[in-house]
Design a protein around this motif. Structure first.
Motif, PDB file in Angstrom:
ATOM      1  N   TYR A  13       0.817  -1.197  -0.071  1.00 39.08           N
ATOM      2  CA  TYR A  13       0.123   0.133  -0.141  1.00 39.08           C
ATOM      3  C   TYR A  13       0.889   1.216   0.073  1.00 39.08           C
ATOM      4  O   TYR A  13       0.413   2.192  -0.607  1.00 39.08           O
ATOM      5  N   VAL A  14       2.214   1.007   0.671  1.00 29.17           N
ATOM      6  CA  VAL A  14       2.911   2.276   0.579  1.00 29.17           C
ATOM      7  C   VAL A  14       3.470   2.368  -0.762  1.00 29.17           C
ATOM      8  O   VAL A  14       3.419   3.780  -1.405  1.00 29.17           O
ATOM      9  N   ALA A  17       0.616   4.032  -3.018  1.00 29.47           N
ATOM     10  CA  ALA A  17       0.244   5.297  -2.730  1.00 29.47           C
ATOM     11  C   ALA A  17       1.423   6.277  -3.472  1.00 29.47           C
ATOM     12  O   ALA A  17       1.173   7.377  -4.213  1.00 29.47           O
ATOM     13  N   TYR A  18       2.693   5.658  -3.478  1.00 31.13           N
ATOM     14  CA  TYR A  18       3.708   6.517  -4.441  1.00 31.13           C
ATOM     15  C   TYR A  18       3.246   6.491  -5.808  1.00 31.13           C
ATOM     16  O   TYR A  18       3.502   7.470  -6.361  1.00 31.13           O
ATOM     17  N   GLU A 105      -4.438   7.801  -3.645  1.00 30.73           N
ATOM     18  CA  GLU A 105      -3.407   7.939  -2.657  1.00 30.73           C
ATOM     19  C   GLU A 105      -3.583   8.063  -1.397  1.00 30.73           C
ATOM     20  O   GLU A 105      -2.990   7.265  -0.632  1.00 30.73           O
ATOM     21  N   ARG A 106      -4.625   8.742  -1.023  1.00 24.88           N
ATOM     22  CA  ARG A 106      -4.646   8.912   0.150  1.00 24.88           C
ATOM     23  C   ARG A 106      -5.469   7.696   1.016  1.00 24.88           C
ATOM     24  O   ARG A 106      -5.095   7.088   2.261  1.00 24.88           O
ATOM     25  N   HIS A 109      -2.944   5.147   1.623  1.00 27.16           N
ATOM     26  CA  HIS A 109      -2.206   5.629   2.869  1.00 27.16           C
ATOM     27  C   HIS A 109      -3.089   5.092   3.974  1.00 27.16           C
ATOM     28  O   HIS A 109      -2.431   4.607   5.075  1.00 27.16           O
ATOM     29  N   CYS A 110      -4.378   5.251   4.038  1.00 28.58           N
ATOM     30  CA  CYS A 110      -4.896   4.742   5.129  1.00 28.58           C
ATOM     31  C   CYS A 110      -5.001   3.191   5.309  1.00 28.58           C
ATOM     32  O   CYS A 110      -5.047   2.712   6.504  1.00 28.58           O
ATOM     33  N   GLU A 113      -1.652   2.499   6.939  1.00 25.41           N
ATOM     34  CA  GLU A 113      -1.662   2.838   8.495  1.00 25.41           C
ATOM     35  C   GLU A 113      -2.606   1.906   9.182  1.00 25.41           C
ATOM     36  O   GLU A 113      -2.934   2.290  10.471  1.00 25.41           O
TER      37      GLU A 113
END
Length: 273
Positions: A13-14, A17-18, A105-106, A109-110, A113
């Protein structure tokens, strides 16, 4: 038929997002197909994303669609991610492609995290609502997300049927810990939201849902859904025109390959897992 998407390791997921971030920032200057080829070398080779990008790049060459490739890789991309891309690529649609990439992207990130299901659900619901996307298909995609267990799936499908008839704040309050505390009785249904979410939902009944989303973001640090700003209009037009040109070029190449007998449809087959 492809397997249903699982919950992936955090690093996936990181890197997702990138990818969405880089596409959003660079697509105005470079064709999406070329950009995918370049960015693939920046992604961690220890993840599955480079292989997914290779498949997406191949699909872009022939169909001009990222969403079709994402749908074929349902073992990797979550249904909601594919739904957002489908809405962004829809012919005649008004959903800003750059906003779609920022939204994804956000959202990635969710996932990275490991936010609770309530936060992810409300982020996805607000994204659908704020951008006026298709509620029926959107909430079906949300219900199939691997972060939600069976209790969540059943409730999301209930929301899908009743949204517009029943206040969303009322539905959240009725499934919260605060409902039991305030009424002194059990509802007999699975509790999906905490006491604080229940309090905020009760305070926002019969109000515009945007007030509910904003309250949760202020008080509980729920993720904020991106919105289009007035200054983004010119850049958005350029991005939309770039996407149209990319898709036209892909369709022309598809026709040329077909006329030469060089188009191999088997490259898009999905292996059973």
């Amino acid at each position: 038929m492809s397997a249903k998407s699982p919950i992936l390791p955090r690093e996936e997921y990181v890197e997702q997002a990138y990818l969405f971030k880089v596409l959003r920032e660079r697509m105005h200057a470079t064709a999406t197909q070329e950009l995918m080829e370049t960015v693939r070398h920046e992604i961690l080779a220890s993840t599955q994303l480079p292989m997914a990008m290779e498949f997406m790049s191949s699909a872009l060459k022939h169909t001009g669609s990222m969403a079709e490739a994402m749908a074929a890789m349902s073992h990797y991309f979550a249904p909601f991610q594919t739904f957002v891309m489908q809405e962004a690529e829809r012919d005649g649609g008004k959903f800003d492609f750059q906003i779609a990439l920022l939204l994804l992207e956000r959202e990635a990130h969710c996932r990275a995290e490991n936010l609770p299901p309530a936060a992810i659900f409300l982020y996805q619901l607000e994204a659908i609502s704020r951008n006026r996307l298709n509620y029926d298909f959107g909430l079906k995609a949300v219900s199939d997300d691997p972060v939600f267990n069976q209790d969540w799936r059943e409730w999301i499908l209930l929301v899908r049927r009743q949204l517009g008839l029943v206040d969303i704040a009322e539905m959240i309050y009725a499934r919260s810990e605060y409902y039991s505390l305030l009424t002194g009785k059990e509802s007999g249904r699975a509790v999906l939201f905490g006491e604080k979410e229940g309090r905020i939902a009760l305070a926002n009944r019969r109000k515009d849902p945007t007030y509910l989303f904003a309250s949760l973001q202020r008080h509980l640090n729920y993720p904020v859904v991106p919105r289009r700003l007035p200054g983004d209009s010119d850049e958005a037009v350029v991005a939309r025109l770039t996407r149209i040109v990319d898709r036209l070029e892909s369709r022309v190449k598809f026709l040329e390959d077909e006329m030469r007998g060089g188009f191999d449809i088997t490259q898009f087959y999905v292996q059973d897992t």
